[in-house]
Motif scaffolding. Structure first.
Motif, PDB file in Angstrom:
ATOM      1  N   ALA A  20       0.825  -1.209   0.000  1.00 46.23           N
ATOM      2  CA  ALA A  20       0.000   0.000   0.000  1.00 46.23           C
ATOM      3  C   ALA A  20       0.856   1.254   0.000  1.00 46.23           C
ATOM      4  O   ALA A  20       0.591   2.198  -0.744  1.00 46.23           O
ATOM      5  CB  ALA A  20      -0.936   0.003   1.201  1.00 46.23           C
ATOM      6  N   ARG A  21       1.890   1.261   0.821  1.00 48.10           N
ATOM      7  CA  ARG A  21       2.760   2.446   0.878  1.00 48.10           C
ATOM      8  C   ARG A  21       3.480   2.675  -0.446  1.00 48.10           C
ATOM      9  O   ARG A  21       3.633   3.812  -0.895  1.00 48.10           O
ATOM     10  CB  ARG A  21       3.747   2.310   2.027  1.00 48.10           C
ATOM     11  N   LEU A  22       3.931   1.599  -1.072  1.00 50.96           N
ATOM     12  CA  LEU A  22       4.580   1.712  -2.379  1.00 50.96           C
ATOM     13  C   LEU A  22       3.598   2.293  -3.394  1.00 50.96           C
ATOM     14  O   LEU A  22       3.937   3.214  -4.155  1.00 50.96           O
ATOM     15  CB  LEU A  22       5.101   0.353  -2.841  1.00 50.96           C
ATOM     16  N   TYR A  23       2.384   1.774  -3.418  1.00 48.77           N
ATOM     17  CA  TYR A  23       1.366   2.296  -4.341  1.00 48.77           C
ATOM     18  C   TYR A  23       1.101   3.771  -4.058  1.00 48.77           C
ATOM     19  O   TYR A  23       1.101   4.596  -4.982  1.00 48.77           O
ATOM     20  CB  TYR A  23       0.074   1.489  -4.242  1.00 48.77           C
ATOM     21  N   LEU A  24       0.883   4.118  -2.797  1.00 49.44           N
ATOM     22  CA  LEU A  24       0.581   5.505  -2.454  1.00 49.44           C
ATOM     23  C   LEU A  24       1.723   6.443  -2.813  1.00 49.44           C
ATOM     24  O   LEU A  24       1.493   7.558  -3.301  1.00 49.44           O
ATOM     25  CB  LEU A  24       0.232   5.616  -0.970  1.00 49.44           C
ATOM     26  N   ASP A  25       2.956   6.013  -2.595  1.00 55.87           N
ATOM     27  CA  ASP A  25       4.106   6.844  -2.967  1.00 55.87           C
ATOM     28  C   ASP A  25       4.177   7.051  -4.476  1.00 55.87           C
ATOM     29  O   ASP A  25       4.461   8.149  -4.948  1.00 55.87           O
ATOM     30  CB  ASP A  25       5.414   6.233  -2.465  1.00 55.87           C
ATOM     31  N   THR A  26       3.909   5.986  -5.238  1.00 55.18           N
ATOM     32  CA  THR A  26       4.004   6.116  -6.699  1.00 55.18           C
ATOM     33  C   THR A  26       2.860   6.955  -7.265  1.00 55.18           C
ATOM     34  O   THR A  26       3.075   7.739  -8.183  1.00 55.18           O
ATOM     35  CB  THR A  26       4.082   4.744  -7.403  1.00 55.18           C
ATOM     36  N   VAL A  27       1.637   6.809  -6.718  1.00 53.16           N
ATOM     37  CA  VAL A  27       0.557   7.651  -7.236  1.00 53.16           C
ATOM     38  C   VAL A  27       0.729   9.101  -6.794  1.00 53.16           C
ATOM     39  O   VAL A  27       0.332  10.009  -7.528  1.00 53.16           O
ATOM     40  CB  VAL A  27      -0.864   7.130  -6.908  1.00 53.16           C
ATOM     41  N   ASP A  28       1.344   9.319  -5.642  1.00 50.16           N
ATOM     42  CA  ASP A  28       1.627  10.692  -5.221  1.00 50.16           C
ATOM     43  C   ASP A  28       2.595  11.352  -6.204  1.00 50.16           C
ATOM     44  O   ASP A  28       2.386  12.487  -6.625  1.00 50.16           O
ATOM     45  CB  ASP A  28       2.185  10.700  -3.801  1.00 50.16           C
ATOM     46  N   ALA A  29       3.632  10.620  -6.594  1.00 50.39           N
ATOM     47  CA  ALA A  29       4.583  11.147  -7.577  1.00 50.39           C
ATOM     48  C   ALA A  29       3.901  11.358  -8.930  1.00 50.39           C
ATOM     49  O   ALA A  29       4.109  12.383  -9.595  1.00 50.39           O
ATOM     50  CB  ALA A  29       5.778  10.200  -7.718  1.00 50.39           C
ATOM     51  N   ALA A  30       3.073  10.402  -9.344  1.00 52.76           N
ATOM     52  CA  ALA A  30       2.357  10.535 -10.618  1.00 52.76           C
ATOM     53  C   ALA A  30       1.407  11.725 -10.573  1.00 52.76           C
ATOM     54  O   ALA A  30       1.257  12.445 -11.565  1.00 52.76           O
ATOM     55  CB  ALA A  30       1.598   9.253 -10.929  1.00 52.76           C
ATOM     56  N   SER A  31       0.774  11.957  -9.430  1.00 59.51           N
ATOM     57  CA  SER A  31      -0.132  13.087  -9.268  1.00 59.51           C
ATOM     58  C   SER A  31       0.593  14.408  -9.513  1.00 59.51           C
ATOM     59  O   SER A  31       0.066  15.300 -10.185  1.00 59.51           O
ATOM     60  CB  SER A  31      -0.733  13.063  -7.862  1.00 59.51           C
ATOM     61  N   ARG A  32       1.792  14.521  -8.976  1.00 58.12           N
ATOM     62  CA  ARG A  32       2.581  15.740  -9.212  1.00 58.12           C
ATOM     63  C   ARG A  32       2.974  15.840 -10.685  1.00 58.12           C
ATOM     64  O   ARG A  32       2.950  16.928 -11.264  1.00 58.12           O
ATOM     65  CB  ARG A  32       3.812  15.751  -8.316  1.00 58.12           C
ATOM     66  N   TYR A  33       3.309  14.723 -11.298  1.00 57.95           N
ATOM     67  CA  TYR A  33       3.734  14.729 -12.700  1.00 57.95           C
ATOM     68  C   TYR A  33       2.596  15.164 -13.628  1.00 57.95           C
ATOM     69  O   TYR A  33       2.814  15.947 -14.555  1.00 57.95           O
ATOM     70  CB  TYR A  33       4.252  13.339 -13.108  1.00 57.95           C
ATOM     71  N   VAL A  34       1.385  14.656 -13.383  1.00 60.66           N
ATOM     72  CA  VAL A  34       0.258  14.995 -14.264  1.00 60.66           C
ATOM     73  C   VAL A  34      -0.533  16.200 -13.761  1.00 60.66           C
ATOM     74  O   VAL A  34      -1.497  16.615 -14.398  1.00 60.66           O
ATOM     75  CB  VAL A  34      -0.683  13.792 -14.490  1.00 60.66           C
ATOM     76  N   ASP A  35      -0.135  16.746 -12.605  1.00 52.09           N
ATOM     77  CA  ASP A  35      -0.772  17.923 -12.020  1.00 52.09           C
ATOM     78  C   ASP A  35      -2.274  17.711 -11.835  1.00 52.09           C
ATOM     79  O   ASP A  35      -3.095  18.515 -12.256  1.00 52.09           O
ATOM     80  CB  ASP A  35      -0.498  19.161 -12.875  1.00 52.09           C
ATOM     81  N   GLN A  36      -2.592  16.589 -11.188  1.00 48.95           N
ATOM     82  CA  GLN A  36      -3.992  16.206 -10.970  1.00 48.95           C
ATOM     83  C   GLN A  36      -4.078  15.519  -9.607  1.00 48.95           C
ATOM     84  O   GLN A  36      -3.266  14.645  -9.306  1.00 48.95           O
ATOM     85  CB  GLN A  36      -4.402  15.229 -12.076  1.00 48.95           C
ATOM     86  N   PRO A  37      -5.051  15.877  -8.772  1.00 43.52           N
ATOM     87  CA  PRO A  37      -5.204  15.169  -7.495  1.00 43.52           C
ATOM     88  C   PRO A  37      -5.588  13.717  -7.726  1.00 43.52           C
ATOM     89  O   PRO A  37      -6.246  13.380  -8.714  1.00 43.52           O
ATOM     90  CB  PRO A  37      -6.316  15.939  -6.777  1.00 43.52           C
ATOM     91  N   THR A  38      -5.193  12.857  -6.797  1.00 44.38           N
ATOM     92  CA  THR A  38      -5.398  11.420  -6.967  1.00 44.38           C
ATOM     93  C   THR A  38      -6.841  10.973  -6.767  1.00 44.38           C
ATOM     94  O   THR A  38      -7.244   9.945  -7.316  1.00 44.38           O
ATOM     95  CB  THR A  38      -4.535  10.616  -5.974  1.00 44.38           C
ATOM     96  N   GLY A  39      -7.588  11.678  -5.957  1.00 50.14           N
ATOM     97  CA  GLY A  39      -8.927  11.210  -5.614  1.00 50.14           C
ATOM     98  C   GLY A  39      -8.915  10.218  -4.467  1.00 50.14           C
ATOM     99  O   GLY A  39      -9.942   9.631  -4.129  1.00 50.14           O
ATOM    100  N   LEU A  40      -7.757  10.025  -3.849  1.00 59.07           N
ATOM    101  CA  LEU A  40      -7.612   9.152  -2.678  1.00 59.07           C
ATOM    102  C   LEU A  40      -7.560  10.028  -1.434  1.00 59.07           C
ATOM    103  O   LEU A  40      -6.813  11.003  -1.386  1.00 59.07           O
ATOM    104  CB  LEU A  40      -6.322   8.337  -2.766  1.00 59.07           C
ATOM    105  N   THR A  41      -8.335   9.668  -0.417  1.00 56.47           N
ATOM    106  CA  THR A  41      -8.355  10.430   0.824  1.00 56.47           C
ATOM    107  C   THR A  41      -7.967   9.527   1.981  1.00 56.47           C
ATOM    108  O   THR A  41      -8.557   8.463   2.169  1.00 56.47           O
ATOM    109  CB  THR A  41      -9.758  11.023   1.079  1.00 56.47           C
ATOM    110  N   ASP A  42      -6.978   9.969   2.750  1.00 52.81           N
ATOM    111  CA  ASP A  42      -6.524   9.244   3.936  1.00 52.81           C
ATOM    112  C   ASP A  42      -7.547   9.457   5.045  1.00 52.81           C
ATOM    113  O   ASP A  42      -7.713  10.562   5.546  1.00 52.81           O
ATOM    114  CB  ASP A  42      -5.160   9.766   4.355  1.00 52.81           C
ATOM    115  N   VAL A  43      -8.233   8.386   5.424  1.00 52.96           N
ATOM    116  CA  VAL A  43      -9.248   8.464   6.464  1.00 52.96           C
ATOM    117  C   VAL A  43      -8.627   8.252   7.836  1.00 52.96           C
ATOM    118  O   VAL A  43      -8.962   8.958   8.790  1.00 52.96           O
ATOM    119  CB  VAL A  43     -10.381   7.433   6.216  1.00 52.96           C
TER     120      VAL A  43
END
Length: 116
Positions: A20-43
């Protein structure tokens, strides 16, 4: 221990902590690259909720970058988080269609290779 990813309070993925942490780290980086929020919210630190429209838009932006900025390095770096995200869309029954012939071809290829 594992994480929970849900859509409308329905669990769609329960990966181990490190995965999960690996996925979250990679989508966070991708989010910055594409300049778009992920749509994932940490509850709660190990529980994430997926906002369907925002997540679909984010995955669509990753797909667009994967296809249109498709140098080998960009494709290689986006392929992992894009593939997992496509599977999460499938599990959540959230539709994503390619906007161009190249995006449709990439979706077909990526979806056919999903090992999970």
């Amino acid at each position: 221990m594992s994480f929970t990813f849900d859509v409308h309070n329905e669990e769609i993925w329960g990966p181990a902590n490190q995965v999960a942490r690996l996925y979250l780290d990679t989508v966070d980086a991708a989010s910055r690259y594409v300049d778009q929020p992920t749509g994932l919210t940490d509850v709660s630190g190990d529980w994430y909720t997926i906002e369907p429209d925002a997540f679909r838009d984010f995955v669509g932006a990753m797909l667009h970058a994967y296809v249109e900025r498709g140098r080998g390095d960009v494709r290689a770096l986006l392929r992992g988080p894009l593939a997992v995200s496509l599977d999460l869309l499938r599990r959540a029954d959230i539709a994503l269609e390619g906007q161009t012939d190249n995006e449709v071809a990439a979706l077909t290829e990526l979806r056919s290779e999903l090992p999970f």
